[in-house]
Design a protein around this motif. Structure first.
Motif, PDB file in Angstrom:
ATOM      1  N   ASP A 225      40.329  42.073  25.078  1.00  0.00           N
ATOM      2  CA  ASP A 225      40.832  42.348  23.787  1.00  0.00           C
ATOM      3  C   ASP A 225      42.291  42.918  23.855  1.00  0.00           C
ATOM      4  N   MET A 226      42.629  43.447  24.729  1.00  0.00           N
ATOM      5  CA  MET A 226      44.128  44.052  25.038  1.00  0.00           C
ATOM      6  C   MET A 226      44.970  42.694  25.443  1.00  0.00           C
ATOM      7  N   ALA A 227      44.633  41.940  26.091  1.00  0.00           N
ATOM      8  CA  ALA A 227      45.312  40.774  26.528  1.00  0.00           C
ATOM      9  C   ALA A 227      45.415  39.816  25.136  1.00  0.00           C
ATOM     10  N   GLU A 228      44.404  39.700  24.241  1.00  0.00           N
ATOM     11  CA  GLU A 228      44.639  39.086  23.082  1.00  0.00           C
ATOM     12  C   GLU A 228      45.570  39.641  22.189  1.00  0.00           C
ATOM     13  N   TYR A 229      45.689  41.166  22.015  1.00  0.00           N
ATOM     14  CA  TYR A 229      46.400  41.659  21.035  1.00  0.00           C
ATOM     15  C   TYR A 229      47.815  41.514  21.530  1.00  0.00           C
ATOM     16  N   VAL A 230      48.175  41.735  22.928  1.00  0.00           N
ATOM     17  CA  VAL A 230      49.535  41.466  23.534  1.00  0.00           C
ATOM     18  C   VAL A 230      50.072  40.169  23.226  1.00  0.00           C
ATOM     19  N   LEU A 231      49.133  38.990  23.430  1.00  0.00           N
ATOM     20  CA  LEU A 231      49.746  37.741  23.154  1.00  0.00           C
ATOM     21  C   LEU A 231      49.847  37.414  21.793  1.00  0.00           C
TER      22      LEU A 231
ATOM     23  N   ALA B 240      48.844  39.625  31.620  1.00  0.00           N
ATOM     24  CA  ALA B 240      49.541  38.481  32.269  1.00  0.00           C
ATOM     25  C   ALA B 240      49.033  37.310  32.518  1.00  0.00           C
ATOM     26  N   LYS B 241      47.664  37.353  32.785  1.00  0.00           N
ATOM     27  CA  LYS B 241      47.041  35.821  32.790  1.00  0.00           C
ATOM     28  C   LYS B 241      47.114  35.071  31.538  1.00  0.00           C
ATOM     29  N   ARG B 242      46.809  35.807  30.658  1.00  0.00           N
ATOM     30  CA  ARG B 242      46.951  35.349  29.046  1.00  0.00           C
ATOM     31  C   ARG B 242      48.108  34.748  28.667  1.00  0.00           C
ATOM     32  N   LEU B 243      49.091  35.419  28.988  1.00  0.00           N
ATOM     33  CA  LEU B 243      50.709  35.242  28.677  1.00  0.00           C
ATOM     34  C   LEU B 243      50.881  33.775  29.633  1.00  0.00           C
ATOM     35  N   LEU B 244      50.419  33.865  30.805  1.00  0.00           N
ATOM     36  CA  LEU B 244      50.889  32.630  31.687  1.00  0.00           C
ATOM     37  C   LEU B 244      50.161  31.664  31.200  1.00  0.00           C
ATOM     38  N   ALA B 245      49.123  31.694  30.467  1.00  0.00           N
ATOM     39  CA  ALA B 245      48.090  30.469  30.292  1.00  0.00           C
ATOM     40  C   ALA B 245      48.830  29.897  28.885  1.00  0.00           C
TER      41      ALA B 245
ATOM     42  N   VAL C 101      56.168  35.714  33.211  1.00  0.00           N
ATOM     43  CA  VAL C 101      55.668  37.104  33.215  1.00  0.00           C
ATOM     44  C   VAL C 101      56.493  37.885  34.462  1.00  0.00           C
ATOM     45  N   SER C 102      56.831  39.147  34.221  1.00  0.00           N
ATOM     46  CA  SER C 102      57.303  39.831  35.301  1.00  0.00           C
ATOM     47  C   SER C 102      56.444  41.190  35.157  1.00  0.00           C
ATOM     48  N   ALA C 103      56.513  42.128  35.973  1.00  0.00           N
ATOM     49  CA  ALA C 103      55.702  43.221  35.987  1.00  0.00           C
ATOM     50  C   ALA C 103      56.134  44.280  36.892  1.00  0.00           C
ATOM     51  N   TRP C 104      56.304  45.448  36.276  1.00  0.00           N
ATOM     52  CA  TRP C 104      56.682  46.661  37.207  1.00  0.00           C
ATOM     53  C   TRP C 104      55.522  47.776  37.354  1.00  0.00           C
TER      54      TRP C 104
ATOM     55  N   VAL D  91      53.369  35.941  39.285  1.00  0.00           N
ATOM     56  CA  VAL D  91      54.021  37.037  38.457  1.00  0.00           C
ATOM     57  C   VAL D  91      55.132  37.826  39.476  1.00  0.00           C
ATOM     58  N   ASP D  92      56.274  37.650  38.760  1.00  0.00           N
ATOM     59  CA  ASP D  92      57.527  38.371  39.472  1.00  0.00           C
ATOM     60  C   ASP D  92      57.312  39.892  39.684  1.00  0.00           C
ATOM     61  N   THR D  93      56.868  40.561  40.638  1.00  0.00           N
ATOM     62  CA  THR D  93      56.552  41.978  40.690  1.00  0.00           C
ATOM     63  C   THR D  93      57.715  42.825  41.017  1.00  0.00           C
TER      64      THR D  93
END
Length: 306
Positions: free
Chosen positions: A94-100, A146-151, A156-159, A169-171
């Motif tokens: 649900d969170m991935a869907e919301y963010v996308l 990240a997975k949903r955005l990449l698809a 995507v980068s992440a801290w 992902v660039d971490t």
């Protein structure tokens, strides 16, 4: 043994009924109706009244009602008492869907067109070209987003607080890594746990390191954001817009500027709501584990607060 449901601000009758059906040998009781505090061994908590904790002299375990434990004052709970949280695959989806959805909404100028529709204005524009999303917090929810955005074609980068590796992902980690990431991204998604180190992290200093076209999406906790600094940045065109699902005070007061700000989209803390079936199964499983002397699932690290 009593399983005490210490959740404030909501009707818990359905939750209690489901837990009682799963745990017929245990008395499941609402905090406000409890008369035998010494019999309480397990507490399901969300913003539990502060006076309650000292009364629970035989407490053996505490579970948060959500994925985070920031609603629980850990200083009130003895060190030997395990604290667990809810881990729900549906929450991640649900969170991935919301963010996308909200990244795309900003990219496609949907807020702008809603306002133009209200004003009777017909002025089409191309979608924004920026594609780089930065995620603060790279745990289960961050990885799902990240997975949903990449698809869907986003970079995507992440801290995160500690070093992590991901081939797609660039971490980043450490303050230097955060500063490096902030200057590159077009969308900033906050998924951090709330603790003493992250409270107020989205402030004037952090915002100053972002590009002026960057959009903020906060789906973590309201206290991550210094509201005055965010509003100032939006008014001064230091940020292009914001989507907020969480707030320092909920429900959001009717007088709050977010209600009428034309660069703010907000939702009532609904990005990823816990599924009661999944939650009650996890809680009942941990209660059974406690009774059987087994280790509880999904225990938090108190030193980290998650």
């Amino acid at each position: 043994m009593i399983l005490l449901v210490a959740i404030t601000g909501r009707d818990c009758s359905q939750l209690i009924a489901k837990l009682q059906a799963l745990l017929p040998e245990v008395k499941v009781q609402l905090w406000s109706e409890c008369t035998d505090y010494e019999a309480v061994e397990f507490v399901l908590a969300w913003n539990a009244p502060a006076y309650l904790w000292p009364k629970l002299v035989n407490l053996k375990a505490v579970s948060s009602f959500g994925a985070g434990v920031d609603s629980i004052d850990l200083t009130k709970i003895a060190e030997h008492v395990p604290v667990v949280r809810i881990v729900d695959d549906n929450l991640a989806n649900d969170m991935a869907e919301y963010v996308l959805t909200h990244v795309l909404a900003h990219k496609l100028r949907l807020k702008e067109y809603y306002l133009k529709q209200s004003a009777g204005s017909w002025k089409p524009k191309r979608a924004y070209s920026q594609q780089h999303v930065g995620i603060l917090g790279y745990g289960e929810l961050g990885k799902a987003c990240a997975k949903r955005l990449l698809a869907n074609g986003f970079k995507v980068s992440a801290w995160s607080n500690s070093e992590k590796h991901d081939s797609e992902v660039d971490t980043y980690y450490t303050q230097h890594g955060l500063d490096d990431m902030l200057g590159q991204i077009d969308y900033l998604v906050c998924l951090l746990p709330l603790n003493q180190h992250t409270q107020g992290i989205i402030n004037k200093s952090l915002i100053s390191k972002l590009q002026s076209h960057t959009v903020l999406i906060n789906v973590a906790r309201g206290k991550h954001v210094v509201d005055e600094d965010l509003l100032e940045a939006l008014d001064n065109e230091q940020l292009r817009g914001a989507t907020l699902d969480v707030f320092s005070e909920e429900p959001l007061p009717k007088t709050h500027p977010y209600w009428s700000h034309d660069k703010v989209t907000f939702t009532p803390h609904c990005a990823a709501l816990s599924d009661i079936e999944s939650v009650t199964l996890q809680i009942s499983d941990n209660v059974k584990r406690l009774i059987e002397g087994k280790n509880l699932m999904n225990q938090i690290d108190r030193t980290k607060g998650y």
